[in-house]
Scaffold this motif. Structure first.
Motif, mmCIF file in Angstrom:
data_model
loop_
_atom_site.group_PDB
_atom_site.id
_atom_site.type_symbol
_atom_site.label_atom_id
_atom_site.label_comp_id
_atom_site.label_asym_id
_atom_site.label_seq_id
_atom_site.Cartn_x
_atom_site.Cartn_y
_atom_site.Cartn_z
ATOM 1 N N ALA A 201 0.747 -1.194 0.158
ATOM 2 C CA ALA A 201 -0.088 0.072 -0.020
ATOM 3 C C ALA A 201 0.797 1.277 0.177
ATOM 4 C CB ALA A 201 -1.042 -0.061 1.146
ATOM 5 N N ALA A 202 1.988 1.350 0.677
ATOM 6 C CA ALA A 202 2.887 2.650 0.847
ATOM 7 C C ALA A 202 3.722 2.642 -0.370
ATOM 8 C CB ALA A 202 3.782 2.271 1.875
ATOM 9 N N LYS A 203 3.954 1.511 -1.105
ATOM 10 C CA LYS A 203 4.431 1.703 -2.576
ATOM 11 C C LYS A 203 3.457 2.253 -3.534
ATOM 12 C CE LYS A 203 7.513 -1.483 -3.346
ATOM 13 N NZ LYS A 203 8.179 -2.737 -3.739
ATOM 14 N N ALA A 204 2.392 1.836 -3.530
ATOM 15 C CA ALA A 204 1.139 1.845 -4.207
ATOM 16 C C ALA A 204 0.833 3.549 -4.030
ATOM 17 C CB ALA A 204 -0.075 1.306 -4.191
ATOM 18 N N SER A 205 0.711 3.913 -2.784
ATOM 19 C CA SER A 205 0.715 5.376 -2.607
ATOM 20 C C SER A 205 1.823 6.256 -2.920
ATOM 21 C CB SER A 205 0.644 5.509 -0.976
ATOM 22 O OG SER A 205 0.230 6.915 -0.688
ATOM 23 N N GLU A 206 3.240 5.803 -2.747
ATOM 24 C CA GLU A 206 4.215 6.497 -3.615
ATOM 25 C C GLU A 206 4.147 6.811 -4.989
ATOM 26 O OE1 GLU A 206 9.097 6.246 -3.632
ATOM 27 O OE2 GLU A 206 7.883 4.890 -2.237
ATOM 28 N N ARG A 207 3.855 5.616 -5.475
ATOM 29 C CA ARG A 207 3.598 5.539 -7.173
ATOM 30 C C ARG A 207 2.569 6.667 -7.352
ATOM 31 N NH1 ARG A 207 4.307 0.046 -6.967
ATOM 32 N NH2 ARG A 207 1.909 -0.352 -7.309
ATOM 33 N N HIS A 208 1.370 6.563 -6.940
ATOM 34 C CA HIS A 208 0.549 7.753 -7.121
ATOM 35 C C HIS A 208 0.802 8.929 -6.750
ATOM 36 C CE1 HIS A 208 -3.674 9.256 -7.461
ATOM 37 N NE2 HIS A 208 -3.756 9.768 -6.114
ATOM 38 N N GLU A 209 1.442 9.195 -5.800
ATOM 39 C CA GLU A 209 2.053 10.841 -5.547
ATOM 40 C C GLU A 209 2.841 11.032 -6.525
ATOM 41 O OE1 GLU A 209 3.912 10.821 -1.794
ATOM 42 O OE2 GLU A 209 2.036 10.598 -0.604
ATOM 43 N N ARG A 210 3.899 10.201 -7.023
ATOM 44 C CA ARG A 210 4.701 10.596 -8.145
ATOM 45 C C ARG A 210 4.230 11.039 -9.462
ATOM 46 N NH1 ARG A 210 8.273 6.082 -6.345
ATOM 47 N NH2 ARG A 210 7.399 4.858 -8.144
ATOM 48 N N ARG A 211 3.150 10.222 -9.946
ATOM 49 C CA ARG A 211 2.431 10.176 -10.859
ATOM 50 C C ARG A 211 1.585 11.651 -10.798
ATOM 51 N NH1 ARG A 211 -0.360 4.275 -11.593
ATOM 52 N NH2 ARG A 211 1.388 3.161 -12.384
ATOM 53 N N SER A 212 1.077 12.080 -9.553
ATOM 54 C CA SER A 212 0.428 13.338 -9.272
ATOM 55 C C SER A 212 1.295 14.324 -9.552
ATOM 56 C CB SER A 212 -0.341 13.142 -7.918
ATOM 57 O OG SER A 212 -1.274 12.308 -7.948
ATOM 58 N N ARG A 213 2.653 14.337 -8.997
ATOM 59 C CA ARG A 213 3.480 15.242 -9.033
ATOM 60 C C ARG A 213 3.894 15.435 -10.661
ATOM 61 N NH1 ARG A 213 5.686 13.199 -4.186
ATOM 62 N NH2 ARG A 213 7.198 12.096 -5.425
ATOM 63 N N LEU A 214 4.106 14.559 -11.179
ATOM 64 C CA LEU A 214 4.200 14.415 -12.953
ATOM 65 C C LEU A 214 3.486 15.048 -13.399
ATOM 66 C CD1 LEU A 214 6.309 13.533 -14.954
ATOM 67 C CD2 LEU A 214 5.079 11.314 -15.098
ATOM 68 N N LYS A 215 2.025 14.555 -13.393
ATOM 69 C CA LYS A 215 0.738 15.131 -14.064
ATOM 70 C C LYS A 215 0.952 16.742 -13.676
ATOM 71 C CE LYS A 215 -2.107 11.421 -14.260
ATOM 72 N NZ LYS A 215 -3.295 10.691 -13.855
ATOM 73 N N GLU A 216 1.203 17.304 -12.645
ATOM 74 C CA GLU A 216 1.135 18.642 -11.828
ATOM 75 C C GLU A 216 2.159 19.584 -12.646
ATOM 76 O OE1 GLU A 216 1.223 21.259 -8.021
ATOM 77 O OE2 GLU A 216 1.423 19.325 -7.943
ATOM 78 N N ALA A 217 3.364 18.979 -12.838
ATOM 79 C CA ALA A 217 4.519 19.666 -13.519
ATOM 80 C C ALA A 217 4.057 19.606 -15.006
ATOM 81 C CB ALA A 217 5.637 18.725 -13.444
ATOM 82 N N VAL A 218 3.532 18.586 -15.686
ATOM 83 C CA VAL A 218 3.288 18.731 -17.184
ATOM 84 C C VAL A 218 2.350 19.651 -17.262
ATOM 85 C CG1 VAL A 218 2.246 17.286 -18.857
ATOM 86 C CG2 VAL A 218 4.111 16.355 -17.714
ATOM 87 N N ALA A 219 1.274 19.686 -16.269
ATOM 88 C CA ALA A 219 0.163 20.781 -16.567
ATOM 89 C C ALA A 219 0.715 22.244 -16.472
ATOM 90 C CB ALA A 219 -0.854 20.446 -15.395
ATOM 91 N N ALA A 222 2.706 22.854 -19.554
ATOM 92 C CA ALA A 222 1.793 23.423 -20.708
ATOM 93 C C ALA A 222 1.375 24.778 -20.620
ATOM 94 C CB ALA A 222 0.910 22.228 -20.835
ATOM 95 N N HIS A 223 0.868 25.081 -19.314
ATOM 96 C CA HIS A 223 0.366 26.579 -18.950
ATOM 97 C C HIS A 223 1.361 27.476 -19.342
ATOM 98 C CE1 HIS A 223 -2.112 29.471 -17.188
ATOM 99 N NE2 HIS A 223 -1.127 29.823 -16.353
ATOM 100 N N ARG A 224 2.717 27.233 -19.040
ATOM 101 C CA ARG A 224 3.651 28.445 -19.351
ATOM 102 C C ARG A 224 3.809 28.437 -20.963
ATOM 103 N NH1 ARG A 224 6.469 26.100 -14.846
ATOM 104 N NH2 ARG A 224 7.584 24.775 -16.289
ATOM 105 N N LEU A 225 3.718 27.048 -21.593
ATOM 106 C CA LEU A 225 3.917 27.311 -22.860
ATOM 107 C C LEU A 225 2.716 27.843 -23.657
ATOM 108 C CD1 LEU A 225 5.160 23.904 -23.590
ATOM 109 C CD2 LEU A 225 6.625 25.713 -23.981
ATOM 110 N N THR A 226 1.643 27.794 -23.187
ATOM 111 C CA THR A 226 0.443 28.572 -23.687
ATOM 112 C C THR A 226 0.467 29.921 -23.248
ATOM 113 O OG1 THR A 226 -0.895 26.377 -23.265
ATOM 114 C CG2 THR A 226 -2.092 28.491 -23.748
#
Length: 248
Positions: A201-219, A222-226
């Motif tokens: 569960a801790a590993k799954a939570s860590e993966r979820h947090e990494r994905r969330s941070r990655l999505k946030e960074a990509v967003a 994308a906002h800065r480029l726009t």
């Protein structure tokens, strides 16, 4: 029911089915070794998606059935025992592998010795005595089968002796050690499964947090480029307006 069938197939079915010869050899001594096979069974039990106490109850039920002399009926008996104690069915089926052809003879002698002591039977448990009991029982089975097609009368002497001096003492003598060892397995399984599920569960939570941070960074990128693209368009529009009104 379909899901359970698929789950059982995923756990027990081989991708490439073995022929009869290799299959029998695997039952006596696994190709990967008994230690690795045991580690695999433990690994599969830790990954079962169920509460640790239910997995542990399934382990207790299946382990106890594995020690009892129930040839050909262990899976059915383990399934019924798991239902009685409300344990995990897959854990019960996996736990029946606690015995194998290499360890069973030693446990059988121990169980029969204990059973003879409990029942007060004084017959010597030598290899010759046990072998003769099996031979007499097998001879009776064959003789009684042939008697169905002839005038001979069935004989039950060897089977009765085998039942009273081998099977029943084995069953009774196996209950005590089987319950003790299965109870130890029960108490060991709970912390093992709990620790594994928490780590997973801790590993799954860590993966979820990494994905969330990655999505946030990509967003944000994308906002800065726009935003830059909008600024460039506005600058181009202003330059075009200046060119349309030349200085006098």
């Amino acid at each position: 029911m379909v899901w359970r069938g698929r789950k059982l197939g995923l756990v027990f079915k081989r991708r490439d089915p073995l022929a009869w010869g290799p299959w029998l050899r695997e039952q006596v001594y696994p190709k990967s070794g008994i230690k690795r096979a045991t580690r695999y069974v433990i690994h599969r039990m830790r990954r079962l998606p169920d509460q640790p106490h239910r997995v542990a109850r399934g382990v207790f039920a299946g382990s106890l059935i594995g020690f009892l002399p129930l040839p050909g009926l262990q899976f059915v008996a383990a399934w019924l025992a798991a239902r009685v104690v409300n344990g995990n069915l897959l854990a019960a089926l996996l736990a029946t592998f606690n015995t194998n052809p290499l360890t069973t003879p030693f446990f059988a002698v121990l169980a029969m010795t204990l059973g003879h002591w409990i029942m007060g039977i004084e017959a010597p448990l030598t290899a010759e005595y046990i072998g003769r009991a099996f031979a007499d029982a097998g001879s009776d089975l064959w003789y009684n089968f042939m008697a169905l097609f002839g005038p001979e009368k069935a004989s039950w002497t060897g089977l009765i002796k085998f039942w009273h001096e081998i099977y029943v003492p084995y069953f009774i003598g196996a209950l005590g050690p089987g319950i003790l060892i299965s109870a130890i397995g029960y108490y060991i399984t709970i912390p093992l499964v709990s620790a594994y599920q928490k780590a997973r569960a801790a590993k799954a939570s860590e993966r979820h947090e990494r994905r969330s941070r990655l999505k946030e960074a990509v967003a944000k990128a994308a906002h800065r480029l726009t935003h830059k693209a909008d600024g460039s368009d506005q600058l181009s529009d202003r330059t075009g307006d200046d060119d349309s009104h030349p200085a006098p």
